[in-house]
Design a protein around this motif. Structure first.
Motif, PDB file in Angstrom:
ATOM      1  N   VAL A 158     -22.117  99.320 -28.396  1.00 57.74           N
ATOM      2  CA  VAL A 158     -22.862  99.934 -27.290  1.00 57.74           C
ATOM      3  C   VAL A 158     -22.212 101.251 -26.875  1.00 57.74           C
ATOM      4  CG1 VAL A 158     -23.580  99.654 -24.882  1.00 57.74           C
ATOM      5  CG2 VAL A 158     -23.793  97.730 -26.471  1.00 57.74           C
ATOM      6  N   ALA A 159     -20.886 101.283 -26.874  1.00 59.38           N
ATOM      7  CA  ALA A 159     -20.192 102.510 -26.489  1.00 59.38           C
ATOM      8  C   ALA A 159     -20.355 103.624 -27.526  1.00 59.38           C
ATOM      9  CB  ALA A 159     -18.707 102.217 -26.281  1.00 59.38           C
ATOM     10  N   GLU A 160     -20.349 103.252 -28.813  1.00 57.83           N
ATOM     11  CA  GLU A 160     -20.360 104.266 -29.871  1.00 57.83           C
ATOM     12  C   GLU A 160     -21.763 104.605 -30.369  1.00 57.83           C
ATOM     13  OE1 GLU A 160     -17.674 105.974 -31.209  1.00 57.83           O
ATOM     14  OE2 GLU A 160     -16.636 105.097 -29.484  1.00 57.83           O
ATOM     15  N   TYR A 161     -22.675 103.664 -30.261  1.00 55.42           N
ATOM     16  CA  TYR A 161     -24.020 103.852 -30.830  1.00 55.42           C
ATOM     17  C   TYR A 161     -25.069 103.458 -29.787  1.00 55.42           C
ATOM     18  CZ  TYR A 161     -20.938 103.587 -34.871  1.00 55.42           C
ATOM     19  OH  TYR A 161     -19.906 103.780 -35.745  1.00 55.42           O
ATOM     20  N   ALA A 162     -24.990 104.087 -28.642  1.00 57.42           N
ATOM     21  CA  ALA A 162     -25.818 103.702 -27.489  1.00 57.42           C
ATOM     22  C   ALA A 162     -27.306 103.770 -27.783  1.00 57.42           C
ATOM     23  CB  ALA A 162     -25.478 104.579 -26.292  1.00 57.42           C
ATOM     24  N   ASP A 163     -27.726 104.685 -28.665  1.00 55.76           N
ATOM     25  CA  ASP A 163     -29.155 104.848 -28.920  1.00 55.76           C
ATOM     26  C   ASP A 163     -29.782 103.574 -29.480  1.00 55.76           C
ATOM     27  OD1 ASP A 163     -28.974 107.414 -28.020  1.00 55.76           O
ATOM     28  OD2 ASP A 163     -29.112 108.364 -29.994  1.00 55.76           O
ATOM     29  N   TYR A 164     -29.007 102.784 -30.223  1.00 57.00           N
ATOM     30  CA  TYR A 164     -29.543 101.549 -30.800  1.00 57.00           C
ATOM     31  C   TYR A 164     -29.853 100.501 -29.722  1.00 57.00           C
ATOM     32  CZ  TYR A 164     -28.291 103.211 -35.460  1.00 57.00           C
ATOM     33  OH  TYR A 164     -28.210 103.943 -36.620  1.00 57.00           O
ATOM     34  N   PHE A 165     -29.293 100.681 -28.544  1.00 62.09           N
ATOM     35  CA  PHE A 165     -29.441  99.694 -27.480  1.00 62.09           C
ATOM     36  C   PHE A 165     -30.319 100.193 -26.330  1.00 62.09           C
ATOM     37  CE2 PHE A 165     -25.601  98.914 -29.826  1.00 62.09           C
ATOM     38  CZ  PHE A 165     -25.587  97.548 -29.984  1.00 62.09           C
ATOM     39  N   THR A 166     -30.897 101.379 -26.503  1.00 62.37           N
ATOM     40  CA  THR A 166     -31.683 101.965 -25.422  1.00 62.37           C
ATOM     41  C   THR A 166     -32.816 101.052 -24.990  1.00 62.37           C
ATOM     42  OG1 THR A 166     -31.143 104.215 -26.136  1.00 62.37           O
ATOM     43  CG2 THR A 166     -33.072 103.938 -24.721  1.00 62.37           C
ATOM     44  N   GLU A 167     -33.578 100.543 -25.949  1.00 64.66           N
ATOM     45  CA  GLU A 167     -34.722  99.697 -25.626  1.00 64.66           C
ATOM     46  C   GLU A 167     -34.271  98.422 -24.897  1.00 64.66           C
ATOM     47  OE1 GLU A 167     -38.250  97.134 -27.841  1.00 64.66           O
ATOM     48  OE2 GLU A 167     -37.065  98.583 -28.984  1.00 64.66           O
ATOM     49  N   ILE A 168     -33.105  97.914 -25.250  1.00 65.89           N
ATOM     50  CA  ILE A 168     -32.619  96.661 -24.659  1.00 65.89           C
ATOM     51  C   ILE A 168     -32.084  96.879 -23.247  1.00 65.89           C
ATOM     52  CG2 ILE A 168     -30.986  94.752 -24.933  1.00 65.89           C
ATOM     53  CD1 ILE A 168     -30.898  95.509 -27.951  1.00 65.89           C
ATOM     54  N   LEU A 169     -31.325  97.964 -23.064  1.00 64.82           N
ATOM     55  CA  LEU A 169     -30.557  98.123 -21.830  1.00 64.82           C
ATOM     56  C   LEU A 169     -31.103  99.163 -20.857  1.00 64.82           C
ATOM     57  CD1 LEU A 169     -26.943  97.907 -23.327  1.00 64.82           C
ATOM     58  CD2 LEU A 169     -28.148  96.146 -22.026  1.00 64.82           C
ATOM     59  N   ALA A 170     -32.027 100.002 -21.279  1.00 69.06           N
ATOM     60  CA  ALA A 170     -32.474 101.098 -20.407  1.00 69.06           C
ATOM     61  C   ALA A 170     -33.030 100.598 -19.088  1.00 69.06           C
ATOM     62  CB  ALA A 170     -33.515 101.944 -21.123  1.00 69.06           C
ATOM     63  N   GLU A 171     -33.737  99.479 -19.114  1.00 71.78           N
ATOM     64  CA  GLU A 171     -34.332  98.939 -17.891  1.00 71.78           C
ATOM     65  C   GLU A 171     -33.517  97.797 -17.306  1.00 71.78           C
ATOM     66  OE1 GLU A 171     -36.846 100.513 -16.581  1.00 71.78           O
ATOM     67  OE2 GLU A 171     -36.916 101.858 -18.331  1.00 71.78           O
ATOM     68  N   SER A 172     -32.315  97.606 -17.808  1.00 65.54           N
ATOM     69  CA  SER A 172     -31.483  96.524 -17.278  1.00 65.54           C
ATOM     70  C   SER A 172     -31.129  96.796 -15.820  1.00 65.54           C
ATOM     71  CB  SER A 172     -30.188  96.394 -18.088  1.00 65.54           C
ATOM     72  OG  SER A 172     -29.326  95.443 -17.486  1.00 65.54           O
ATOM     73  N   PRO A 173     -31.292  95.785 -14.952  1.00 67.40           N
ATOM     74  CA  PRO A 173     -30.942  95.989 -13.551  1.00 67.40           C
ATOM     75  C   PRO A 173     -29.440  95.966 -13.309  1.00 67.40           C
ATOM     76  CG  PRO A 173     -31.645  93.733 -13.899  1.00 67.40           C
ATOM     77  CD  PRO A 173     -31.857  94.440 -15.202  1.00 67.40           C
ATOM     78  N   GLY A 174     -28.676  95.710 -14.354  1.00 63.42           N
ATOM     79  CA  GLY A 174     -27.225  95.519 -14.203  1.00 63.42           C
ATOM     80  C   GLY A 174     -26.957  94.042 -14.004  1.00 63.42           C
ATOM     81  N   ARG A 175     -26.400  93.402 -15.018  1.00 65.96           N
ATOM     82  CA  ARG A 175     -26.186  91.956 -14.974  1.00 65.96           C
ATOM     83  C   ARG A 175     -24.745  91.624 -15.297  1.00 65.96           C
ATOM     84  NH1 ARG A 175     -31.716  91.857 -17.691  1.00 65.96           N
ATOM     85  NH2 ARG A 175     -33.086  90.909 -16.134  1.00 65.96           N
ATOM     86  N   THR A 176     -24.336  90.458 -14.811  1.00 69.33           N
ATOM     87  CA  THR A 176     -22.982  89.965 -15.062  1.00 69.33           C
ATOM     88  C   THR A 176     -23.075  88.564 -15.659  1.00 69.33           C
ATOM     89  OG1 THR A 176     -22.134  91.238 -13.191  1.00 69.33           O
ATOM     90  CG2 THR A 176     -20.724  89.498 -14.051  1.00 69.33           C
ATOM     91  N   TYR A 177     -22.310  88.357 -16.706  1.00 66.89           N
ATOM     92  CA  TYR A 177     -22.301  87.078 -17.415  1.00 66.89           C
ATOM     93  C   TYR A 177     -20.875  86.531 -17.439  1.00 66.89           C
ATOM     94  CZ  TYR A 177     -26.579  89.151 -19.412  1.00 66.89           C
ATOM     95  OH  TYR A 177     -27.798  89.776 -19.596  1.00 66.89           O
ATOM     96  N   ARG A 178     -20.737  85.260 -17.150  1.00 67.13           N
ATOM     97  CA  ARG A 178     -19.449  84.596 -17.335  1.00 67.13           C
ATOM     98  C   ARG A 178     -19.587  83.622 -18.500  1.00 67.13           C
ATOM     99  NH1 ARG A 178     -15.037  83.974 -14.108  1.00 67.13           N
ATOM    100  NH2 ARG A 178     -16.185  84.656 -12.263  1.00 67.13           N
ATOM    101  N   LEU A 179     -18.757  83.819 -19.517  1.00 67.39           N
ATOM    102  CA  LEU A 179     -18.733  82.934 -20.677  1.00 67.39           C
ATOM    103  C   LEU A 179     -17.437  82.140 -20.639  1.00 67.39           C
ATOM    104  CD1 LEU A 179     -20.497  85.558 -21.488  1.00 67.39           C
ATOM    105  CD2 LEU A 179     -20.282  84.665 -23.794  1.00 67.39           C
ATOM    106  N   ARG A 180     -17.555  80.839 -20.773  1.00 65.87           N
ATOM    107  CA  ARG A 180     -16.385  79.980 -20.659  1.00 65.87           C
ATOM    108  C   ARG A 180     -16.283  79.051 -21.859  1.00 65.87           C
ATOM    109  NH1 ARG A 180     -17.153  78.181 -14.362  1.00 65.87           N
ATOM    110  NH2 ARG A 180     -15.745  79.696 -13.399  1.00 65.87           N
ATOM    111  N   ALA A 181     -15.128  79.023 -22.456  1.00 71.45           N
ATOM    112  CA  ALA A 181     -14.753  78.019 -23.445  1.00 71.45           C
ATOM    113  C   ALA A 181     -13.456  77.396 -22.955  1.00 71.45           C
ATOM    114  CB  ALA A 181     -14.560  78.660 -24.820  1.00 71.45           C
ATOM    115  N   ASP A 182     -13.133  76.241 -23.463  1.00 75.40           N
ATOM    116  CA  ASP A 182     -11.913  75.582 -23.013  1.00 75.40           C
ATOM    117  C   ASP A 182     -10.718  76.503 -23.220  1.00 75.40           C
ATOM    118  OD1 ASP A 182     -13.542  73.421 -22.566  1.00 75.40           O
ATOM    119  OD2 ASP A 182     -12.999  72.391 -24.422  1.00 75.40           O
ATOM    120  N   GLY A 183     -10.079  76.891 -22.124  1.00 70.73           N
ATOM    121  CA  GLY A 183      -8.878  77.715 -22.216  1.00 70.73           C
ATOM    122  C   GLY A 183      -9.122  79.204 -22.241  1.00 70.73           C
ATOM    123  N   ALA A 184     -10.357  79.643 -22.139  1.00 76.16           N
ATOM    124  CA  ALA A 184     -10.642  81.082 -22.168  1.00 76.16           C
ATOM    125  C   ALA A 184     -11.938  81.365 -21.428  1.00 76.16           C
ATOM    126  CB  ALA A 184     -10.738  81.589 -23.605  1.00 76.16           C
ATOM    127  N   ALA A 185     -12.034  82.573 -20.868  1.00 77.58           N
ATOM    128  CA  ALA A 185     -13.260  82.981 -20.179  1.00 77.58           C
ATOM    129  C   ALA A 185     -13.380  84.497 -20.241  1.00 77.58           C
ATOM    130  CB  ALA A 185     -13.251  82.503 -18.725  1.00 77.58           C
TER     131      ALA A 185
END
Length: 260
Positions: A158-185
């Motif tokens: 996303v940082a290096e090739y932002a144009d490939y993600f324009t359609e996905i993220l251009a209208e994103s309201p700004g989201r936060t995700y928490r991913l959890r596995a045993d012993g890591a998050a």
């Protein structure tokens, strides 16, 4: 994980991939549409040969792949390619320079890690195709694989090739995700031209957890398979997903685009 541990995992998953592939080379691989187990096996062999050539010659091999790969029997080709790969690794230090697609890490160690993670995902593909049970994925390898996927694949892309993600993220309201596995998050934040990954402590900070839109949690191996889209249809998922479906779709689309 250190390089010695990655090499041990690589050896285990190569052996498992080989054993599963032998049971049904003609089976279709649902996680790789259009591929049979034979195609999958040949692909892994070509990846091994490609990385061996890069380390040996210090440049992208051209033309690629070698003409004989298309007609070689998949299992012998895999064996030959794996032997070349581990021979190249054995002759180098992980700190030695090597051309990679990830600008911040131009080292042999990058390829040791990448080939271990490449192989565990593709042996899961073989298991899906052949209808074999999933062999265990060690927790440390799975947690590292999740971290590699989020940081080295998606955040970097996303940082290096932002144009490939324009359609996905251009209208994103700004989201936060928490991913959890045993012993890591991990805490993932998205938005227009944005995909960042930070470590996320399981314990609340200052008595209040960070506000998130989506929480995805499960055992390390199950979460790795979920993120890579390698769950078996019909099996109950070990991963719990809490949050709006459209937010989950945004995360998945970013992953798919970054790993194509």
């Amino acid at each position: 994980m250190n390089s010695r541990r990655f090499l041990a995992c690589l050896a285990d998953d190569y052996a498992r991939l080989r054993a599963v592939a032998e049971t049904d080379l003609d089976a279709a691989v649902p996680s790789c549409p259009g591929w049979s187990v034979a195609d999958l096996t040949r692909h892994v062999a070509e990846v091994y040969l490609h990385k061996s050539a890069i380390m040996r010659d210090g440049a992208e091999p051209e033309p690629w792949p070698p003409a004989d790969c298309a007609t070689a029997a998949p299992i012998p080709l895999l064996d030959r390619a794996y032997a070349q790969l581990v021979d190249e690794f054995a002759g180098r230090s992980p700190q030695d320079s090597a051309l990679t697609w990830y600008a911040p890490d131009q080292s042999v160690g990058f390829w040791i890690r990448r080939m271990a993670q490449e192989t565990v995902i593709h042996r899961i593909d073989a298991e899906l195709g052949a209808g074999a049970p999933f062999a265990p994925v060690p927790d440390d390898l799975a947690i590292d694989g999740i971290d590699e996927l989020l940081r080295i694949f998606v955040a970097y892309a996303v940082a290096e090739y932002a144009d490939y993600f324009t359609e996905i993220l251009a209208e994103s309201p700004g989201r936060t995700y928490r991913l959890r596995a045993d012993g890591a998050a991990w805490l993932v934040r998205t938005g227009p031209k944005l995909f960042t990954v930070d470590d996320a402590a399981d314990e609340p900070v200052d008595g209040a957890p960070a506000a998130v839109d989506v929480t995805v949690s499960g055992p390390p191996a199950a979460l790795l398979r979920w993120l890579w889209g390698r769950e078996r249809d019909g099996d109950p998922s070990e991963v719990t997903v809490e949050g709006p479906p459209e937010a989950v779709v945004e995360l998945r689309r970013c992953i798919v685009t970054a790993t194509q």
